[in-house]
Design a protein around this motif. Structure first.
Motif, PDB file in Angstrom:
ATOM      1  N   CYS A 224     -12.878 -27.252 -24.566  1.00 17.93           N
ATOM      2  CA  CYS A 224     -13.483 -26.887 -23.286  1.00 17.93           C
ATOM      3  C   CYS A 224     -13.068 -25.469 -22.913  1.00 17.93           C
ATOM      4  N   THR A 225     -14.011 -24.706 -22.410  1.00 22.97           N
ATOM      5  CA  THR A 225     -13.722 -23.347 -21.955  1.00 22.97           C
ATOM      6  C   THR A 225     -14.336 -23.178 -20.562  1.00 22.97           C
ATOM      7  N   PRO A 226     -13.865 -22.189 -19.795  1.00 19.90           N
ATOM      8  CA  PRO A 226     -14.309 -22.101 -18.393  1.00 19.90           C
ATOM      9  C   PRO A 226     -15.797 -21.795 -18.251  1.00 19.90           C
ATOM     10  N   LEU A 227     -16.423 -22.460 -17.283  1.00 17.56           N
ATOM     11  CA  LEU A 227     -17.828 -22.181 -16.975  1.00 17.56           C
ATOM     12  C   LEU A 227     -17.955 -20.808 -16.295  1.00 17.56           C
ATOM     13  N   ASN A 228     -16.947 -20.470 -15.485  1.00 17.11           N
ATOM     14  CA  ASN A 228     -16.950 -19.201 -14.732  1.00 17.11           C
ATOM     15  C   ASN A 228     -18.166 -19.098 -13.817  1.00 17.11           C
ATOM     16  N   ASN A 229     -18.314 -20.115 -13.018  1.00 20.49           N
ATOM     17  CA  ASN A 229     -19.395 -20.140 -12.029  1.00 20.49           C
ATOM     18  C   ASN A 229     -18.995 -19.319 -10.793  1.00 20.49           C
ATOM     19  N   ARG A 230     -19.985 -18.828 -10.079  1.00 20.94           N
ATOM     20  CA  ARG A 230     -19.728 -18.176  -8.783  1.00 20.94           C
ATOM     21  C   ARG A 230     -21.051 -18.063  -8.040  1.00 20.94           C
ATOM     22  N   THR A 281     -12.150 -11.495 -22.893  1.00 16.79           N
ATOM     23  CA  THR A 281     -13.461 -11.236 -22.269  1.00 16.79           C
ATOM     24  C   THR A 281     -14.349 -12.472 -22.402  1.00 16.79           C
ATOM     25  N   MET A 282     -14.322 -13.088 -23.589  1.00 17.06           N
ATOM     26  CA  MET A 282     -15.121 -14.296 -23.812  1.00 17.06           C
ATOM     27  C   MET A 282     -14.678 -15.422 -22.874  1.00 17.06           C
ATOM     28  N   TRP A 283     -13.374 -15.596 -22.737  1.00 22.40           N
ATOM     29  CA  TRP A 283     -12.816 -16.660 -21.878  1.00 22.40           C
ATOM     30  C   TRP A 283     -13.322 -16.500 -20.442  1.00 22.40           C
ATOM     31  N   ARG A 284     -13.505 -15.239 -20.030  1.00 19.31           N
ATOM     32  CA  ARG A 284     -13.954 -14.978 -18.648  1.00 19.31           C
ATOM     33  C   ARG A 284     -15.486 -14.879 -18.556  1.00 19.31           C
ATOM     34  N   PHE A 343     -18.332 -27.023 -20.793  1.00 17.01           N
ATOM     35  CA  PHE A 343     -17.797 -25.910 -20.000  1.00 17.01           C
ATOM     36  C   PHE A 343     -17.247 -26.486 -18.701  1.00 17.01           C
ATOM     37  N   VAL A 344     -16.113 -25.955 -18.277  1.00 14.99           N
ATOM     38  CA  VAL A 344     -15.349 -26.665 -17.248  1.00 14.99           C
ATOM     39  C   VAL A 344     -14.955 -25.765 -16.086  1.00 14.99           C
ATOM     40  N   THR A 345     -14.666 -26.448 -14.990  1.00 12.21           N
ATOM     41  CA  THR A 345     -14.144 -25.773 -13.810  1.00 12.21           C
ATOM     42  C   THR A 345     -12.929 -26.577 -13.343  1.00 12.21           C
TER      43      THR A 345
END
Ligand code: NAP
Length: 552
Positions: A224-230, A281-284, A343-345
Motif C-alpha cells: 500500500c502506498t499513499p493516495l495523497n488526496n487533497r 517524489t513517487m511516495w508523495r 492506495f491508502v490514507t
C-alpha cells in the motif's frame, strides 16, 4: 417501434415492453450506454438491480470508499458543459460525491425516465425466429429487446469465503460491496474487518475512528502506498476547465486512461541518491502515478521492483511503531504491481492505535464464525460487527448469474465453462445481439475510459447494423478465437501474477484464465479500426425471418 420509456415502478405482470436496446446496470458504463443508444435514435431502456443510480458507487457505500483515479479523469468526457459545470471537491472523490455526480448526469440528460430500479435480470433468452432477447426480471415481468447490453461490471458480485458458521453470528455483518444505505453505527462497538485489499484498507482507518476496538484479519499483506488526496483549489478548478480539451485528448488516448506523465528512466540509470529522491517524489505523488510515472522497468525487472519494495518497507517500518506488526504488514509473496495495488490514507498509522489489532491469518487461521465472534487458532474474539472486505467474483461474476441463453438455448456459463471467450471484450459467439462493455477482457487502468471506448464501439456497431438493414450482429467464432488467444498469450507476460484476482484465483473452482485484455487499450483501438475498415468483417450480420426492425 415500441415506446422507449419504461415506467418506473410499473406494476409487475403487465404487458411486455419492447425496446431496441435494453441496458442492464446503472453504473458509469450503463448510464453512458443508455445515453449513447438514445442519442443514436434507438428506443432504449435500462434495468438496474439496485434502488438507485451508481453501480459500484451505489453498492460500495462503506465508510472511507473513494476513487483512486483522479475524479476529473474518472468522470464523463462526452460533454464539455458537464465537465464545466460539475466541480469535484477533491482530487479523489468520496463515494457520496460520486453517487451525487452520477445522479446529476442522469437527470441532466433526462435519462431517469428510461430506467427501472429494483429490477434484477433473472433470465435472458435469445429468440432466433425474431432475433430478439426476452429478458425476464425478478418480478416476472418481461422486456423484449433487439439488442441486450449488459453493463454489469467486473466487480459487482461480492465474494464471501466459505467460512464455517457465518450464519451463526448474532451481531451485524456486512460486505463492503453491499454496504447498507442506512449508516452502520460502530461507535463503541467491537468490530472485525476480514480482508486487506483496496476495500479493506479504505474502511479500516474509517472504522477505527469510532469503534471501541477493531481487529483486522489479514491473510496476505499488500503493497500500500499513499493516495495523497487533497481538496481541489479554486485555481485548480479554473485550470481544469481551461484545459478540458487537452485533458480529454490525453485521457482518450493514454494507455491506462490516466493523465500521469510516464517516466523516461530505468531504475539503475540513477545513482542510489537520485533513486531515493525519485522514490520520495513517487511516495508523495497521487494514486496510480506510483505505477504509471515510476521507473520504466518497475514491472519488468525484478531487481528494479525489489528496490521500490524495499523503499516502501522502510516507510512502513518508520510509520508502524510495533516492529512485529510492521513486519506482518509487509508482503512476502508478491512484488509491487503483481496484484492491483491499493492506495491508502492513514492506513499504516491506524495500527499505532491501541484499540486496533492485527491478526495474521498465516499464523492463526480462522477456524469458524461463532455466535459471539471469530474463532482462530488462538481462541475466540467476541465481536459486535463483522465486515467482509473479501472481494468480488471478478470479470464474469455478474454475467454468469443472469441466466443468459443464446442460440440453440446454449447457456453462457456453459460456453464459458473454461473461461470467457470474447472479441474485443464486448461480444461472444453464439450470443447474437448481446454486448458486455466493461466486462471480461477489458483492460486494466482507469475503467471509465476503456469502458467508454467499448460503449462507443458497441453503439457504432448497432448503428451500422440498423443503417444496413440488419437485425442480427454476431461475432464470428474465428474472431473470438483470435482475440481470446491474444489474451491468453499475453497473460504470461502480464505484470499481474496468477495470485491476482485478475486470473479468477480468489474464487474456488473458477477456471484460472486471464480476465483482462492483455493487449491493453492500444490493441483495442487497433482492432476497432480494423473492424470499421473492413465493414465489420469480424461479425456476421443478418436479417431475421420476422423482418428487419421489428422487436414486437
Ligand atoms: P480484493 O482486492 O480481492 O481483496 C480481498 C481481500 O479479502 C484480500 O485481502 C484477500 O486476501 C481477503 N480474503 C479473501 N478470502 C479470504 C479468506 N477466506 N480469509 C481471509 N481473507 C480473505 O477485494 P477488494 O478489496 O474489495 O478490492 C477489489 C477491487 O475493487 C480492487 O482491486 C479495486 O479494483 C476495486 N476497488 C477500488 C477502490 C478504489 O479505491 N477506487 C476501492 C475498493 C475496491 P488474499 O489477498 O490472501 O486473497
Amino acid at each position: 417501434m415500441e415506446p422507449s420509456d419504461i415506467e418506473p415502478g410499473a406494476p409487475s405482470g403487465g404487458a411486455p415492453t419492447a425496446v431496441d436496446v435494453l441496458v442492464v446496470g446503472a453504473g458509469i458504463t450503463g448510464i453512458y450506454q443508455l445515453y449513447r443508444a438514445l442519442g443514436a435514435g434507438f428506443s432504449a431502456a435500462l434495468v438496474e438491480a439496485g434502488d438507485g443510480v451508481g453501480g459500484t458507487w451505489y453498492w460500495n457505500r462503506y465508510p472511507g470508499a473513494r476513487f483512486d483515479s483522479e475524479s476529473y479523469t474518472y468522470g464523463y468526457l462526452f460533454s464539455e458543459e458537464l465537465f464545466d459545470e460539475w466541480e469535484w471537491q477533491e482530487h479523489f472523490a468520496q463515494q457520496p460525491e460520486t453517487e451525487r455526480y452520477l445522479n446529476h448526469v442522469v437527470d441532466r440528460f433526462d435519462l431517469r425516465r428510461h430506467m427501472r430500479f429494483g429490477a434484477t435480470v433473472a433470465a435472458a433468452t435469445f429468440d432466433e425466429s425474431t432475433a430478439c432477447w426476452t429478458v425476464t426480471l425478478g418480478d416476472g415481468r418481461e422486456v423484449r429487446a433487439r439488442f441486450l447490453v449488459a453493463a454489469t461490471g467486473v466487480l459487482s458480485v461480492p465474494f464471501f469465503p466459505a467460512v464455517t458458521g457465518r450464519d451463526d453470528f448474532r451481531g451485524e455483518q456486512h460486505h463492503t460491496g453491499r454496504w447498507p444505505a442506512t449508516p452502520v453505527d460502530v461507535a463503541g462497538k467491537r468490530v472485525a474487518v476480514i480482508g486487506t485489499g483496496s476495500s479493506g484498507v479504505q474502511i479500516i482507518p474509517a472504522l477505527a475512528e469510532t469503534a471501541a476496538s477493531l481487529t483486522v484479519y489479514q491473510r496476505t499483506a499488500n503493497w500500500c502506498t499513499p493516495l495523497n488526496n487533497r481538496p481541489i483549489t479554486a485555481a485548480e478548478q479554473a485550470q481544469l476547465r481551461a484545459e478540458c480539451a487537452s485533458i480529454r485528448e490525453v485521457l482518450n488516448t493514454s494507455v491506462a486512461g490516466f493523465r500521469h506523465e510516464p517516466h523516461d528512466r530505468a531504475t539503475f540509470e540513477d545513482s542510489d541518491a537520485e533513486r531515493l529522491a525519485f522514490f520520495e517524489t513517487m511516495w508523495r505523488s497521487p494514486g496510480f502515478a506510483k505505477l504509471s510515472s515510476n521507473y520504466t522497468d518497475l514491472l519488468f525487472d525484478p531487481a528494479a521492483n525489489a528496490e521500490w519494495c524495499a523503499f516502501i518497507a522502510a516507510k512502513v517500518r518508520s510509520i508502524v511503531t510495533d516492529p512485529d506488526t510492521a513486519e506482518q504488514l509487509l508482503p512476502r509473496d508478491h512484488r509491487f504491481g503483481e496484484k492491483r495495488p491499493p492506495f491508502v490514507t492513514g492506513y499504516y498509522e491506524t495500527f499505532n492505535d491501541p484499540t486496533v489489532d492485527l491478526v495474521d491469518l498465516g499464523r492463526t487461521p480462522i477456524l469458524r464464525i461463532t455466535e459471539a465472534g471469530i474463532e482462530t487458532a488462538d481462541g475466540v474474539r467476541e465481536l459486535d460487527v463483522i465486515v467482509w472486505a473479501t472481494g468480488f467474483d471478478f470479470g464474469t461474476g455478474a454475467l454468469a448469474r443472469m441466466g443468459i441463453r443464446g442460440r440453440d438455448g446454449v447457456a453462457l456459463v456453459d460456453h464459458w465453462a473454461d473461461g470467457p471467450k470474447t472479441f474485443l471484450g464486448v461480444q461472444t459467439s453464439g450470443f447474437p445481439n448481446l454486448f458486455f462493455p466493461g466486462g471480461p477482457h477489458a483492460a486494466a487502468g482507469n475503467n471509465p475510459r476503456y469502458n467508454g471506448d467499448q460503449v462507443d464501439f458497441v453503439t457504432d456497431a448497432l448503428v451500422f447494423a440498423r443503417d444496413h438493414g440488419f437485425d442480427t450482429i454476431e461475432v464470428e467464432p474465428e474472431a473470438e478465437e483470435r482475440w481470446t488467444a491474444m489474451v491468453d498469450r499475453g497473460a504470461a507476460a502480464a505484470p499481474f501474477g496468477e495470485r491476482s484476482y485478475f486470473f479468477g484465483s480468489n474464487i474456488p473452482g473458477k477456471p484460472r484464465k486471464y480476465l483482462l485484455n492483455s493487449g491493453g487499450r492500444p490493441k483495442l483501438f487497433r482492432e476497432i479500426a480494423r473492424v470499421i475498415d473492413t465493414d465489420y468483417e469480424a461479425f456476421r450480420l443478418s436479417r431475421s425471418s420476422a423482418g428487419a426492425g421489428s422487436t414486437a
